[in-house]
Design a protein around this motif. Structure first.
Motif, PDB file in Angstrom:
ATOM      1  N   TYR A  26      32.864 -36.806 -30.003  1.00 28.83           N
ATOM      2  CA  TYR A  26      32.091 -36.269 -29.415  1.00 28.83           C
ATOM      3  C   TYR A  26      32.246 -35.285 -28.182  1.00 28.83           C
ATOM      4  O   TYR A  26      31.826 -33.773 -28.572  1.00 28.83           O
ATOM      5  N   PHE A  27      33.573 -35.172 -27.365  1.00 29.68           N
ATOM      6  CA  PHE A  27      34.318 -34.135 -26.401  1.00 29.68           C
ATOM      7  C   PHE A  27      34.674 -33.897 -27.330  1.00 29.68           C
ATOM      8  O   PHE A  27      35.732 -32.829 -26.089  1.00 29.68           O
ATOM      9  N   SER A  28      35.743 -33.213 -28.022  1.00 32.50           N
ATOM     10  CA  SER A  28      36.551 -32.636 -28.303  1.00 32.50           C
ATOM     11  C   SER A  28      36.258 -32.498 -29.748  1.00 32.50           C
ATOM     12  O   SER A  28      37.598 -32.842 -30.798  1.00 32.50           O
ATOM     13  N   PRO A  29      36.198 -31.753 -29.844  1.00 34.27           N
ATOM     14  CA  PRO A  29      35.360 -30.450 -31.019  1.00 34.27           C
ATOM     15  C   PRO A  29      36.605 -30.000 -31.780  1.00 34.27           C
ATOM     16  O   PRO A  29      37.127 -28.993 -30.861  1.00 34.27           O
ATOM     17  N   ASP A  30      36.514 -30.350 -33.297  1.00 30.93           N
ATOM     18  CA  ASP A  30      37.816 -29.083 -34.149  1.00 30.93           C
ATOM     19  C   ASP A  30      37.322 -27.783 -34.124  1.00 30.93           C
ATOM     20  O   ASP A  30      36.492 -27.745 -34.525  1.00 30.93           O
ATOM     21  N   LEU A  31      37.649 -26.866 -33.228  1.00 31.80           N
ATOM     22  CA  LEU A  31      36.449 -25.410 -33.492  1.00 31.80           C
ATOM     23  C   LEU A  31      38.239 -24.248 -33.947  1.00 31.80           C
ATOM     24  O   LEU A  31      38.554 -22.902 -33.381  1.00 31.80           O
ATOM     25  N   GLY A  32      39.072 -25.377 -34.609  1.00 38.40           N
ATOM     26  CA  GLY A  32      39.974 -24.108 -34.959  1.00 38.40           C
ATOM     27  C   GLY A  32      40.318 -22.984 -35.629  1.00 38.40           C
ATOM     28  O   GLY A  32      41.337 -22.313 -35.786  1.00 38.40           O
ATOM     29  N   ASP A  33      38.984 -23.096 -36.599  1.00 42.95           N
ATOM     30  CA  ASP A  33      38.840 -22.091 -37.458  1.00 42.95           C
ATOM     31  C   ASP A  33      38.233 -21.159 -37.387  1.00 42.95           C
ATOM     32  O   ASP A  33      37.340 -20.856 -37.548  1.00 42.95           O
TER      33      ASP A  33
ATOM     34  N   PHE B 186      34.291 -25.792 -23.083  1.00 44.14           N
ATOM     35  CA  PHE B 186      32.801 -25.324 -22.137  1.00 44.14           C
ATOM     36  C   PHE B 186      32.011 -26.183 -22.817  1.00 44.14           C
ATOM     37  O   PHE B 186      30.511 -26.322 -22.161  1.00 44.14           O
ATOM     38  N   LEU B 187      31.837 -26.300 -24.446  1.00 42.45           N
ATOM     39  CA  LEU B 187      30.845 -26.962 -24.635  1.00 42.45           C
ATOM     40  C   LEU B 187      30.256 -28.379 -24.777  1.00 42.45           C
ATOM     41  O   LEU B 187      29.336 -28.360 -24.013  1.00 42.45           O
ATOM     42  N   PRO B 188      31.238 -29.512 -24.258  1.00 41.40           N
ATOM     43  CA  PRO B 188      30.948 -30.384 -23.827  1.00 41.40           C
ATOM     44  C   PRO B 188      30.153 -30.511 -22.621  1.00 41.40           C
ATOM     45  O   PRO B 188      29.034 -31.252 -22.432  1.00 41.40           O
TER      46      PRO B 188
END
Length: 182
Positions: free
Chosen positions: A18-25, A37-39
């Motif tokens: 939940y606290f380490s989303p993969d947003l590399g793309d 920022f998101l979490p």
């Protein structure tokens, strides 16, 4: 498996899930900033909702008891005013709120002005006739009481995890929408 190992595994699972989303793309948004920022934003919003509910519950249940008891005693004029001892509300938090300029002191007014801090126990209070309906609406008793507060805590926690799970998808959707306009 010891209890400490169980908690450490659970914390690692929640941190990774939940606290380490993969947003590399992401192409147009900064993925590193979004990951940090998101979490924090999601947890802050959910915690803010619950803290607001706690404040409302405190005001309605504890401070509002004074308003409800004055209302029940029909204390709507200086002639019918009651002391806090007479209505059974001589508590420190109520006295402190009546001494200062607070929302409670706007609805519950003293017959004579307060001179000293000790005067609160001796002074008679009433609800002005023109503020009578607004006072009882503002300080009505919370339905469900503590049970509804616990239910709200569970719902805020569930909302937090739901948003943490789906927020990366919303960020990707926003990134794609930005790509459509550029």
């Amino acid at each position: 498996m010891s209890l400490s190992n169980l908690f450490s595994e659970l914390s690692e699972y929640f941190k990774e899930k939940y606290f380490s989303p993969d947003l590399g793309d992401l192409q147009y948004l900064d993925g590193d900033s979004a990951v940090r920022f998101l979490p924090l934003c999601v947890v802050g919003i959910c915690a803010g909702i619950f803290i607001a509910a706690l404040i409302y519950y405190y005001n309605a249940q504890f401070l509002g008891k004074t308003v409800r008891k004055l209302y029940a005693a029909d204390a709507f004029s200086p002639a019918k005013a009651k002391t806090l001892d007479e209505i059974g509300c001589n508590k420190r938090a109520v006295c402190r709120n009546l001494r200062r300029d607070t929302v409670l002191s706007k609805y519950v007014v003293p017959v004579e002005p307060l001179q000293h801090k000790a005067d609160v126990e001796l002074v008679r209070f009433y609800i002005p006739e023109e503020k009578r309906l607004a006072a009882i609406k503002r300080y009505k008793e919370v339905r469900g009481g503590l049970r509804s507060l616990l239910l709200l805590f569970v719902l805020c926690t569930a909302l937090c995890f739901f948003l943490l799970y789906y927020a990366p998808d919303a960020v990707r959707l926003a990134d794609n929408a930005i790509g459509l306009f550029l």
